[in-house]
Design an enzyme around this catalytic site. Structure first.
Site, mmCIF file in Angstrom:
data_model
loop_
_atom_site.group_PDB
_atom_site.id
_atom_site.type_symbol
_atom_site.label_atom_id
_atom_site.label_comp_id
_atom_site.label_asym_id
_atom_site.label_seq_id
_atom_site.Cartn_x
_atom_site.Cartn_y
_atom_site.Cartn_z
ATOM 1 N N LYS A 1 -0.059 47.142 30.934
ATOM 2 C CA LYS A 1 -1.123 46.740 30.014
ATOM 3 C C LYS A 1 -1.635 45.351 30.351
ATOM 4 O O LYS A 1 -2.847 45.127 30.457
ATOM 5 C CB LYS A 1 -0.594 46.767 28.580
ATOM 6 C CG LYS A 1 -1.473 46.032 27.568
ATOM 7 C CD LYS A 1 -0.749 45.818 26.264
ATOM 8 C CE LYS A 1 -1.521 44.939 25.308
ATOM 9 N NZ LYS A 1 -1.641 43.530 25.741
ATOM 10 N N ASN A 2 -0.720 44.398 30.535
ATOM 11 C CA ASN A 2 -1.139 43.007 30.732
ATOM 12 C C ASN A 2 -1.818 42.769 32.070
ATOM 13 O O ASN A 2 -2.480 41.743 32.259
ATOM 14 C CB ASN A 2 0.059 42.068 30.568
ATOM 15 C CG ASN A 2 0.546 41.999 29.129
ATOM 16 O OD1 ASN A 2 -0.199 42.285 28.202
ATOM 17 N ND2 ASN A 2 1.806 41.636 28.949
ATOM 18 N N CYS B 1 -3.103 40.512 18.459
ATOM 19 C CA CYS B 1 -2.029 40.479 17.461
ATOM 20 C C CYS B 1 -1.918 39.107 16.800
ATOM 21 O O CYS B 1 -2.125 38.082 17.443
ATOM 22 C CB CYS B 1 -0.688 40.830 18.116
ATOM 23 S SG CYS B 1 -0.564 42.548 18.653
ATOM 24 N N ARG C 1 -3.015 31.068 19.018
ATOM 25 C CA ARG C 1 -3.246 31.477 20.398
ATOM 26 C C ARG C 1 -4.554 30.845 20.870
ATOM 27 O O ARG C 1 -5.544 31.536 21.118
ATOM 28 C CB ARG C 1 -3.295 33.011 20.507
ATOM 29 C CG ARG C 1 -2.075 33.672 19.906
ATOM 30 C CD ARG C 1 -2.161 35.183 19.924
ATOM 31 N NE ARG C 1 -1.858 35.730 21.231
ATOM 32 C CZ ARG C 1 -1.947 37.020 21.526
ATOM 33 N NH1 ARG C 1 -2.344 37.883 20.616
ATOM 34 N NH2 ARG C 1 -1.649 37.459 22.736
ATOM 35 N N ASP D 1 7.385 38.906 25.236
ATOM 36 C CA ASP D 1 7.035 40.266 24.825
ATOM 37 C C ASP D 1 8.249 41.179 24.674
ATOM 38 O O ASP D 1 8.124 42.282 24.124
ATOM 39 C CB ASP D 1 6.044 40.887 25.816
ATOM 40 C CG ASP D 1 4.624 40.404 25.607
ATOM 41 O OD1 ASP D 1 4.378 39.696 24.608
ATOM 42 O OD2 ASP D 1 3.748 40.727 26.432
ATOM 43 N N ARG E 1 -1.689 50.438 21.081
ATOM 44 C CA ARG E 1 -2.473 49.522 21.912
ATOM 45 C C ARG E 1 -1.799 49.264 23.258
ATOM 46 O O ARG E 1 -2.477 48.951 24.234
ATOM 47 C CB ARG E 1 -2.634 48.162 21.215
ATOM 48 C CG ARG E 1 -3.689 48.085 20.138
ATOM 49 C CD ARG E 1 -3.823 46.644 19.664
ATOM 50 N NE ARG E 1 -3.885 45.736 20.788
ATOM 51 C CZ ARG E 1 -3.125 44.656 20.927
ATOM 52 N NH1 ARG E 1 -2.238 44.336 20.028
ATOM 53 N NH2 ARG E 1 -3.254 43.889 21.991
#
Length: 417
Positions: free
Chosen positions: A22-23, A116, A121, A304, A396
């Protein structure tokens, strides 16, 4: 609204194949806009974050085709127009479009990205990069208007090794004039993946994966093919599942070195694993020892995986501790774990987990992506039924999580409510 229900206590055995990261994918897709030709990206995970990026691409006028895990993107005829908040807020990674559009057109208008709620952030390091290269940044509420007559390479030192700022610097500097030297860069594998993609287009980037990256700007980026690397966070999450309730559970299609910080902690706790070239096999174990964990940038323990491994700590005798150094609001999973029977105390940026405790199924809520993964793991070992609401956060970031867990023995189902 979607929720999942899990009947706990079922042994997990067999093989789980890991999807594309994903990242990595959420950076590669916006990076494709820098090309003046067609690019192909394979091993794209089927997750809602990619759908949100697709929406932005199509809004800008890119020609996007998806065939299974293969995405073909042609942005030759895009229109560089304001990206509205309704679509930018759907995910954090939307801000990679800032850098791609600024690098290619020297102008971008878009709203602050979403994602999220795991603490502050800010994008100050990314904006620092833009300004250092010669751009003017105007902030009006949540809207950013960024302009540059020219983007000129320079030396930039990040205040902290931010993954997002490092990737954004690669994107914008790839089309700047002259050489940009980025110091105190983040070293994550996803950064190497983006640099490789850009180099395949014709960029000149060396040093990705180290703390100093050199980017020589080019005028034109062409077509290429790349493949998304395996998702190390997904692999780590399922490896933790195997440690909790596995019997020779194999996590395959992964790069074990990418989660060496996790496997070293599992070994420290007392787990034995069979680690191969692209797989790890693990089983649950008794007589485990408490451990201390501190999240750090790569190659340290990933933030994570902090929430997912908290579930495992509840099953270890004694007192374990976990310090979160990246995000200050990443313990939203803790009250729900305690509700299920855990004994966890929050002390500022550290949690102390006293085990071993029996977890009992109940109704809980996924407050963010990795908190949701933590609760899925808890549901797998809990007595009785666990219902997890707001499961959209988990969808997600984890491709086919229901199907993958079902295939190895979990009793888990997705419901519409």
């Amino acid at each position: 609204m979607k929720q999942i229900k899990i009947q706990g206590g079922n042994i997990l055995s067999g093989t789980i194949n890991i999807s594309g990261a994903k990242n990595s994918a959420v950076a590669l897709v916006p990076a494709s806009l820098l090309s003046d030709e067609e690019v192909k990206i394979d091993n794209i995970p089927n997750i809602s974050d990619i759908d949100a990026l697709n929406e932005i691409l199509e809004y800008l006028g890119a020609d996007v085709k998806r065939d299974g895990s293969l995405m073909t993107i042609n942005s030759r005829n895009i229109h560089n127009k304001e990206i509205p908040e309704t679509i930018s807020k759907k995910l954090r990674a939307s801000y990679y479009f800032m850098s791609s559009l600024l690098g290619k057109y020297k102008h971008v208008e878009m709203y602050f990205p979403g994602g999220c709620s795991i603490g502050a952030r800010p994008i100050d390091q990314t904006l620092k990069t833009f300004r250092a290269l010669g751009a003017t940044v105007i902030e009006d509420g949540n809207k950013f208007t960024i302009d540059a007559d020219r983007l000129i390479g320079t030396t930039i030192e990040l205040d902290m090794p931010s993954v997002g700022a490092t990737i954004n610097t690669l994107l914008v500097a790839a089309r700047a004039e002259g050489e940009t030297i980025l110091k105190n860069a983040a070293k994550e594998p996803e950064i190497v993946s983006v640099a490789t993609f850009l180099n395949q287009m014709g960029a000149k980037i060396i040093g990705a994966g180290t703390s100093e990256i050199h980017i020589e700007g080019v005028d034109y980026l062409g077509s290429c093919f790349t493949e998304v690397i395996p998702d190390r966070i997904e692999a780590g999450t399922y490896l933790i599942a195997g440690a909790l309730i596995g019997e020779n559970l194999t996590i395959k299609n992964m790069i074990p070195e990418h989660i060496s910080s996790l496997t070293s902690k599992l070994k420290e706790a007392g787990f034995k694993m069979n680690i191969g070239r692209d797989y790890i096999t693990i089983s649950k174990s008794d007589n485990l020892k408490p451990i201390k964990i501190k999240t750090l940038g790569y190659p340290g323990f990933p933030t994570d995986l902090q929430q997912p491994i908290t579930t495992l700590l509840t099953q270890i005798e004694g007192s374990s501790s976990l310090e979160e150094t990246i995000y200050e609001n990443r313990f939203q999973n803790v009250p729900y774990l305690n509700q299920m029977g855990a004994n966890i105390e929050i002390r500022n940026r550290t949690i102390v987990v006293k085990g071993k405790t029996k977890l009992v199924g109940t109704a809980v809520e996924a407050t963010d992506l990795r908190a949701g993964a933590c609760l899925v793991l808890a549901g797998l070992i809990a007595e009785g039924e666990t219902t997890i609401k707001e499961i959209k956060h988990v969808l997600r970031g984890y491709e086919n999580i229901i199907e993958k867990l079902e295939s190895v023995g979990a009793k888990i189902k997705l419901e519409e409510v």
